[in-house]
Design an enzyme around this catalytic site. Structure first.
Site, mmCIF file in Angstrom:
data_model
loop_
_atom_site.group_PDB
_atom_site.id
_atom_site.type_symbol
_atom_site.label_atom_id
_atom_site.label_comp_id
_atom_site.label_asym_id
_atom_site.label_seq_id
_atom_site.Cartn_x
_atom_site.Cartn_y
_atom_site.Cartn_z
ATOM 1 N N HIS A 83 52.834 -27.780 -32.371
ATOM 2 C CA HIS A 83 51.789 -27.307 -31.465
ATOM 3 C C HIS A 83 50.623 -26.750 -32.279
ATOM 4 O O HIS A 83 49.458 -27.086 -32.036
ATOM 5 C CB HIS A 83 52.353 -26.225 -30.534
ATOM 6 C CG HIS A 83 51.320 -25.378 -29.854
ATOM 7 N ND1 HIS A 83 50.522 -25.850 -28.828
ATOM 8 C CD2 HIS A 83 50.938 -24.092 -30.061
ATOM 9 C CE1 HIS A 83 49.707 -24.882 -28.434
ATOM 10 N NE2 HIS A 83 49.925 -23.810 -29.158
ATOM 11 N N ASP A 112 20.039 -40.153 -37.775
ATOM 12 C CA ASP A 112 21.501 -40.289 -37.735
ATOM 13 C C ASP A 112 22.062 -39.315 -38.754
ATOM 14 O O ASP A 112 21.333 -38.499 -39.313
ATOM 15 C CB ASP A 112 21.927 -41.738 -38.068
ATOM 16 C CG ASP A 112 23.286 -42.080 -37.451
ATOM 17 O OD1 ASP A 112 24.260 -41.380 -37.775
ATOM 18 O OD2 ASP A 112 23.351 -43.025 -36.646
ATOM 19 N N TRP A 148 53.603 -23.606 -38.929
ATOM 20 C CA TRP A 148 52.487 -24.432 -39.427
ATOM 21 C C TRP A 148 52.074 -24.043 -40.830
ATOM 22 O O TRP A 148 51.420 -24.799 -41.523
ATOM 23 C CB TRP A 148 51.295 -24.351 -38.467
ATOM 24 C CG TRP A 148 50.448 -23.128 -38.627
ATOM 25 C CD1 TRP A 148 50.766 -21.858 -38.241
ATOM 26 C CD2 TRP A 148 49.137 -23.047 -39.202
ATOM 27 N NE1 TRP A 148 49.738 -21.001 -38.548
ATOM 28 C CE2 TRP A 148 48.727 -21.701 -39.124
ATOM 29 C CE3 TRP A 148 48.264 -23.987 -39.768
ATOM 30 C CZ2 TRP A 148 47.482 -21.267 -39.607
ATOM 31 C CZ3 TRP A 148 47.025 -23.536 -40.245
ATOM 32 C CH2 TRP A 148 46.651 -22.199 -40.153
ATOM 33 N N SER A 175 39.691 -36.219 -44.619
ATOM 34 C CA SER A 175 38.830 -36.392 -43.457
ATOM 35 C C SER A 175 37.873 -35.209 -43.309
ATOM 36 O O SER A 175 36.669 -35.388 -43.140
ATOM 37 C CB SER A 175 39.696 -36.537 -42.202
ATOM 38 O OG SER A 175 38.926 -36.343 -41.051
ATOM 39 N N SER A 176 38.416 -33.996 -43.391
ATOM 40 C CA SER A 176 37.571 -32.810 -43.217
ATOM 41 C C SER A 176 36.527 -32.689 -44.315
ATOM 42 O O SER A 176 35.384 -32.327 -44.053
ATOM 43 C CB SER A 176 38.419 -31.533 -43.231
ATOM 44 O OG SER A 176 39.249 -31.507 -42.129
ATOM 45 N N HIS A 259 42.789 -18.305 -44.248
ATOM 46 C CA HIS A 259 41.875 -17.395 -43.583
ATOM 47 C C HIS A 259 40.489 -18.009 -43.357
ATOM 48 O O HIS A 259 39.993 -18.001 -42.246
ATOM 49 C CB HIS A 259 41.805 -16.019 -44.240
ATOM 50 C CG HIS A 259 41.227 -15.050 -43.261
ATOM 51 N ND1 HIS A 259 41.960 -14.558 -42.205
ATOM 52 C CD2 HIS A 259 39.969 -14.604 -43.083
ATOM 53 C CE1 HIS A 259 41.175 -13.826 -41.435
ATOM 54 N NE2 HIS A 259 39.962 -13.830 -41.945
ATOM 55 N N GLU A 261 40.027 -21.014 -43.014
ATOM 56 C CA GLU A 261 40.301 -22.059 -42.032
ATOM 57 C C GLU A 261 40.151 -21.542 -40.599
ATOM 58 O O GLU A 261 39.593 -22.236 -39.743
ATOM 59 C CB GLU A 261 41.722 -22.607 -42.262
ATOM 60 C CG GLU A 261 42.303 -23.444 -41.137
ATOM 61 C CD GLU A 261 41.567 -24.751 -40.893
ATOM 62 O OE1 GLU A 261 40.886 -25.226 -41.808
ATOM 63 O OE2 GLU A 261 41.687 -25.286 -39.777
ATOM 64 N N TYR A 263 38.199 -19.317 -39.675
ATOM 65 C CA TYR A 263 36.762 -19.162 -39.434
ATOM 66 C C TYR A 263 36.076 -20.510 -39.273
ATOM 67 O O TYR A 263 35.019 -20.601 -38.652
ATOM 68 C CB TYR A 263 36.112 -18.338 -40.551
ATOM 69 C CG TYR A 263 36.544 -16.891 -40.496
ATOM 70 C CD1 TYR A 263 37.477 -16.474 -39.553
ATOM 71 C CD2 TYR A 263 36.023 -15.936 -41.357
ATOM 72 C CE1 TYR A 263 37.882 -15.160 -39.481
ATOM 73 C CE2 TYR A 263 36.426 -14.617 -41.281
ATOM 74 C CZ TYR A 263 37.367 -14.242 -40.349
ATOM 75 O OH TYR A 263 37.759 -12.935 -40.276
ATOM 76 N N SER A 274 25.742 -19.008 -29.239
ATOM 77 C CA SER A 274 24.363 -18.590 -29.488
ATOM 78 C C SER A 274 23.367 -19.609 -28.963
ATOM 79 O O SER A 274 22.185 -19.303 -28.795
ATOM 80 C CB SER A 274 24.128 -18.391 -30.986
ATOM 81 O OG SER A 274 25.104 -17.536 -31.513
ATOM 82 N N HIS A 308 45.818 -10.107 -46.092
ATOM 83 C CA HIS A 308 46.160 -9.316 -44.905
ATOM 84 C C HIS A 308 47.148 -10.081 -44.014
ATOM 85 O O HIS A 308 47.674 -9.510 -43.073
ATOM 86 C CB HIS A 308 44.909 -8.873 -44.130
ATOM 87 C CG HIS A 308 44.125 -9.980 -43.496
ATOM 88 N ND1 HIS A 308 42.756 -9.967 -43.398
ATOM 89 C CD2 HIS A 308 44.504 -11.146 -42.920
ATOM 90 C CE1 HIS A 308 42.347 -11.058 -42.799
ATOM 91 N NE2 HIS A 308 43.382 -11.790 -42.498
ATOM 92 N N HIS A 309 47.381 -11.351 -44.333
ATOM 93 C CA HIS A 309 48.433 -12.090 -43.634
ATOM 94 C C HIS A 309 49.795 -11.815 -44.266
ATOM 95 O O HIS A 309 50.799 -12.337 -43.804
ATOM 96 C CB HIS A 309 48.154 -13.600 -43.698
ATOM 97 C CG HIS A 309 46.889 -14.001 -42.997
ATOM 98 N ND1 HIS A 309 46.864 -14.414 -41.693
ATOM 99 C CD2 HIS A 309 45.600 -14.026 -43.423
ATOM 100 C CE1 HIS A 309 45.615 -14.697 -41.338
ATOM 101 N NE2 HIS A 309 44.832 -14.467 -42.364
ATOM 102 N N THR A 334 30.778 -9.253 -37.428
ATOM 103 C CA THR A 334 31.231 -9.764 -36.136
ATOM 104 C C THR A 334 30.665 -8.912 -35.007
ATOM 105 O O THR A 334 30.230 -9.429 -33.969
ATOM 106 C CB THR A 334 32.765 -9.785 -36.067
ATOM 107 O OG1 THR A 334 33.257 -10.353 -37.278
ATOM 108 C CG2 THR A 334 33.259 -10.612 -34.907
ATOM 109 N N LYS A 337 27.187 -9.811 -34.193
ATOM 110 C CA LYS A 337 27.086 -10.975 -33.317
ATOM 111 C C LYS A 337 27.326 -10.611 -31.863
ATOM 112 O O LYS A 337 26.559 -11.000 -30.974
ATOM 113 C CB LYS A 337 28.087 -12.045 -33.757
ATOM 114 C CG LYS A 337 27.647 -12.734 -35.019
ATOM 115 C CD LYS A 337 28.581 -13.839 -35.398
ATOM 116 C CE LYS A 337 27.912 -14.770 -36.366
ATOM 117 N NZ LYS A 337 26.862 -15.589 -35.745
ATOM 118 N N ARG A 456 58.155 -13.613 -33.109
ATOM 119 C CA ARG A 456 57.599 -14.915 -32.760
ATOM 120 C C ARG A 456 58.551 -16.006 -33.224
ATOM 121 O O ARG A 456 59.486 -15.753 -33.978
ATOM 122 C CB ARG A 456 56.223 -15.095 -33.404
ATOM 123 C CG ARG A 456 56.262 -15.094 -34.908
ATOM 124 C CD ARG A 456 54.894 -14.982 -35.544
ATOM 125 N NE ARG A 456 54.098 -16.196 -35.389
ATOM 126 C CZ ARG A 456 53.096 -16.544 -36.198
ATOM 127 N NH1 ARG A 456 52.763 -15.769 -37.224
ATOM 128 N NH2 ARG A 456 52.415 -17.639 -35.992
#
Lengths: 540, 288
Positions: A83, A112, A148, A175-176, A259, A261, A263, A274, A308-309, A334, A337, A456
């Protein structure tokens, strides 16, 4: 500068519309057109949104009541893992790349994307990567089930699926990276002469910065999984203490990727918000340049907060403190924003069409997800939250009512431009209210579950967690079913929608906010073959 | 020259990218099957690689033909240069992972295994006899006794080879700009030759490591980092040398002008990047 849309770039091919799309299905395979490729990305992402969503439904069905109901624990863990991978790499990221493909050339007045052939390749690499990943569901030993994050040593116990999952990550990375290189080259090299950097719509700015993040982090993830591969098949000891390696090293490398990622999924979200909020507040965006600098600051900070993870893995105390304070810093840009969006709406002549409803819900609910993030940044308290449903609630608040809501908003906002048809506003609003209510029923109780200690990634739980799990599952089912309304809207709008012919600007005075609204709806196959000279600029 | 300097060329139909994807995914699916011990693995790999090589030849021929017919203007050239620069940046990040791994294990995790920081009790209880000195194959003596690779000898020779090849590459570039065809071709040929010589020396070094020094990919964290870093670098040297061979062939065909030679530049950037990575390797893997 004008563009030559031709097989041979020799002079005098000024008839821009001479080369329309290829006839038949082959058009979608060999296309180099940014609108075609954008459509492919968006439809693929929508399909994957439902595939990943179906997996989430299986998870919520199993958790509806304590005890084992429908699936075995191994398959349940495969579902949580797949998932996440499908939603991150198959749905959210490709959806934003699709928006970038469709909108960036039109927003900056380019004919283009800068590298059209590579654009085609990055889409097909994505499909190949996701197919490789999906194939693991049918393999001996099942799909990856260790989460994941693919932490060793657990992930090394995966069956036949492991090398396929790893190569899938490589393909998705290729790809990315190609997509990001293309977007950066387009933004830096293809702008209309009058489109200076500080006149660019924020969606373009956020993608420029996101592109940089992607190129910096995808190779890091590729390196990490390559070491998993060699540890499993070629006798290396990178993550094995017996050989002098360290399993925690994988976590460091993974989150150095992971991390930024997250963002990658939120910065373009900010960009779309915005873009939409000023149109429906009928005011210029408040604090444009501070938005740009805040985006850049968030991107910079994302590289220096990864551990921090990992507060509970046994980091040195100095490491805990550094990563705690560095993480708290993110709240500052943040906050800038969130206040800017609020100030944009302040005293605006607001109307509440579906894109605006989703955008306002995003501002409120993303802030909530941000607050729980701030709670978890406090290292000593995080020991209570770590690996519980509290973190599940946190990141789903920043992804579902934030990234996914904004993707919905973007769909409603630009579908009339893409198709030339108006969507059904009543169904759109119904979709919004059902989603906005059910998403809170789904995820808010998970905060309570997590604080009470429910871990979890487990298929069964102690009896005291039963009530909130049932509430959460009910919310989940309603949310899942509500998304079919969006599918209906997309199909209906493509087929003609309300039958109302939309104007070029679609939304009142939208032409003041972006170049795309100066084009016909739908825009012709090739746009801005001659760059525009007047640039609308919705900020000072 | 009416419009060709002011237009941005946008290709219309692309078949090579789909073929590239098909080739790559077939190769990887084959490799995964091979690792799982499935018999179709190697067949798939060969098929995929064949498709991929055909694609490379076809796509680059197309690019070169288009370039020769003057379809790429200044703007297209800038996009290509940006593409190459950001690609090299992604490669830098890829190598950074393995350099980072080396740094982390040498400075943090191996000392921790030896009881540094707050790990004295762990060390005393789990592996009291482990002496945390680099090079190491860990407390489990994984892979058995080995000799670490020295810096002086083949690695030093390889350093000189690559540094010289960087010079010959730049010399060839000067030749190209000065329209000195002989200098261009001689310089490039020397660069390619030195590149392949480097790969040969590294092959000899690997052979010695495996047969005489007991040093393998399985020699704990030292063997892992040593072969991962030098192996990926060696692979990049091979790729770079192949790219330079194509550029040499195109130079011989007279494709490049002092103003228009993106392929040469891109190959040269890549080569210098590979060169710099080697200097990092020589210092951090061999010397220190």
């Amino acid at each position: 500068m004008s563009a030559v849309i031709a097989e041979h770039g020799h002079d005098d091919h000024h008839d821009d519309h001479a080369h329309g799309p290829e006839k038949g299905w082959l058009r979608w395979i060999i296309t180099t057109n940014h609108k075609d490729i954008g459509t492919l990305y968006l439809l693929f992402a929508l399909a994957m949104f439902f595939v990943g969503g179906a997996m989430a439904m299986i998870i919520r069905a199993e958790l509806f009541e304590p005890g084992m109901q429908f699936v075995n624990p191994q398959f349940f863990n495969s579902m949580t893992t797949m998932h996440a991978l499908v939603m991150v790499f198959g749905a959210v990221m490709p959806a934003f790349v699709g928006l970038a493909n469709w909108m960036i050339p039109m927003m900056i007045g380019a004919p283009d994307m800068a590298l059209p052939r590579m654009n085609n390749m990055s889409f097909w690499m994505l499909v190949a990567g996701v197919l490789l990943l999906a194939s693991t569901l049918f393999m001996e030993g099942g799909a990856p089930a260790g989460g994941w994050t693919l932490y060793p040593p657990l992930v090394l116990q995966t069956g036949k699926a492991l090398p396929f999952a790893i190569f899938s990550v490589h393909l998705l990375g290729i790809s990315s990276i190609m997509g990001a290189i293309n977007i950066i080259a387009t933004i830096l090299n293809m702008r209309a002469p009058a489109m200076t950097l500080m006149k660019m719509p924020l969606f373009v700015w956020t993608w420029l910065i996101t592109g940089f993040l992607l190129i910096a982090i995808m190779p890091v993830f590729a390196g990490a999984v390559t070491m998993l591969l060699t540890d499993k098949f070629f006798h290396t000891s990178f993550f094995d203490a017996a050989g002098g390696g360290d399993p925690v090293l994988y976590q460091h490398i993974f989150w150095f990727f992971g991390h930024p990622e997250v963002y990658v999924m939120i910065l373009p979200t900010f960009g779309v918000a915005s873009t939409i909020i000023p149109v429906f507040a009928r005011k210029p965006l408040f604090g444009y340049s501070s938005m740009v600098y805040a985006t850049a600051s968030i991107a910079f900070l994302s590289f220096i907060v990864w551990a921090h993870h990992m507060f509970t893995v046994g980091l040195p105390i100095s490491g805990e403190l550094y990563f705690m304070y560095a993480t708290m810093l993110i709240a500052i840009p943040t906050g800038v924003k969130v206040f800017n969006w609020t100030a944009t709406m302040w005293k605006g002549a607001m109307t509440f069409e579906t894109p605006m409803l989703f955008s306002i819900a995003f501002v409120v609910l993303f802030t909530l997800g941000g607050f729980t993030g701030l709670m978890m940044s406090v290292a000593p308290v995080d020991f209570q939250y770590h690996d519980t449903y509290f973190i599940v609630a946190h990141f789903h608040y920043t992804l579902v009512p934030a990234s996914v809501f904004i993707l919905m908003a973007a769909g409603y906002y630009w579908l009339p431009k893409w198709t030339g048809h108006m969507y059904n506003e009543k169904i759109g609003q119904l979709h919004f209210w059902l989603s906005a209510i059910s998403v809170n029923v789904l995820f808010f109780p998970q905060h309570f579950l997590g604080l009470a200690g429910m871990p979890r990634r487990i298929p069964d739980y102690a009896i005291q967690f039963a009530d909130w799990n049932m509430v959460s599952s009910i919310g989940g089912f309603i949310f899942g079913v509500s998304q079919l309304l969006f599918l209906w809207i997309v199909i209906d709008t493509i087929k003609g929608g309300t039958g109302e012919k939309v104007t070029d600007e679609v939304w009142e005075d939208a032409h003041k906010h972006g170049l795309e609204w100066t084009l016909p709806s739908p825009p012709p196959y090739h746009t801005f073959t001659t760059p525009p000279t007047v640039i609308p600029c919705d900020h000072d | 020259m009416s419009t060709s300097n002011t237009t941005y060329y946008i290709p219309h139909k692309a078949t090579w990218p789909v073929l590239a994807t098909a080739g790559l995914v077939t190769t990887l699916a084959g490799f995964a099957n091979y690792l799982n011990g499935s018999s179709i693995g190697s067949t798939l790999m060969v098929a995929g690689l064949t498709i991929f090589i055909v694609m490379l030849a076809g796509w680059f021929t197309l690019q070169s033909t288009e370039s020769e017919s003057g379809m790429y203007n200044h703007g297209v050239g800038i996009s290509y240069r940006m593409g190459m620069m950001w690609f090299i940046f992604s490669e830098i990040m890829f190598f950074a992972v393995f350099f980072g791994t080396l740094w982390y294990t040498r400075n943090l995790s191996v000392p921790w295994l030896g009881g540094a920081g707050s790990n004295a009790a762990t060390h005393a209880l789990l592996w009291p006899s482990f002496d945390a000195v680099w090079p190491t194959n860990g407390p489990g003596n994984v892979g058995g006794h080995f000799e670490p690779m020295g810096a002086f000898g083949l690695p030093l020779l390889n350093t000189l080879l690559l540094l010289t090849s960087g010079v010959t590459c730049t010399w060839a570039h000067h030749g190209l700009i000065a329209k000195n065809r002989k200098q261009l071709i001689q310089g490039l040929a020397a660069t390619v030759g030195l590149g392949f010589l480097f790969v040969l020396c590294q092959a000899i070094e690997y052979h010695e490591a495996y047969t005489e020094m007991g040093l393998t990919l399985g020699s704990g964290i030292y063997g892992s980092t040593f072969f991962m870093l030098t192996g990926f670098h060696g692979f990049h040297v091979c790729v770079g040398a192949i790219i330079l061979s194509v550029v040499l062939f195109r130079s011989w065909k007279g494709h490049f002008s002092p103003e228009n030679h993106f392929a040469f530049e891109a190959a040269a950037w890549y080569w210098h990047f590979v060169d710099v990575v080697w200097l990092g390797l020589f210092i951090f893997v061999y010397l220190m």
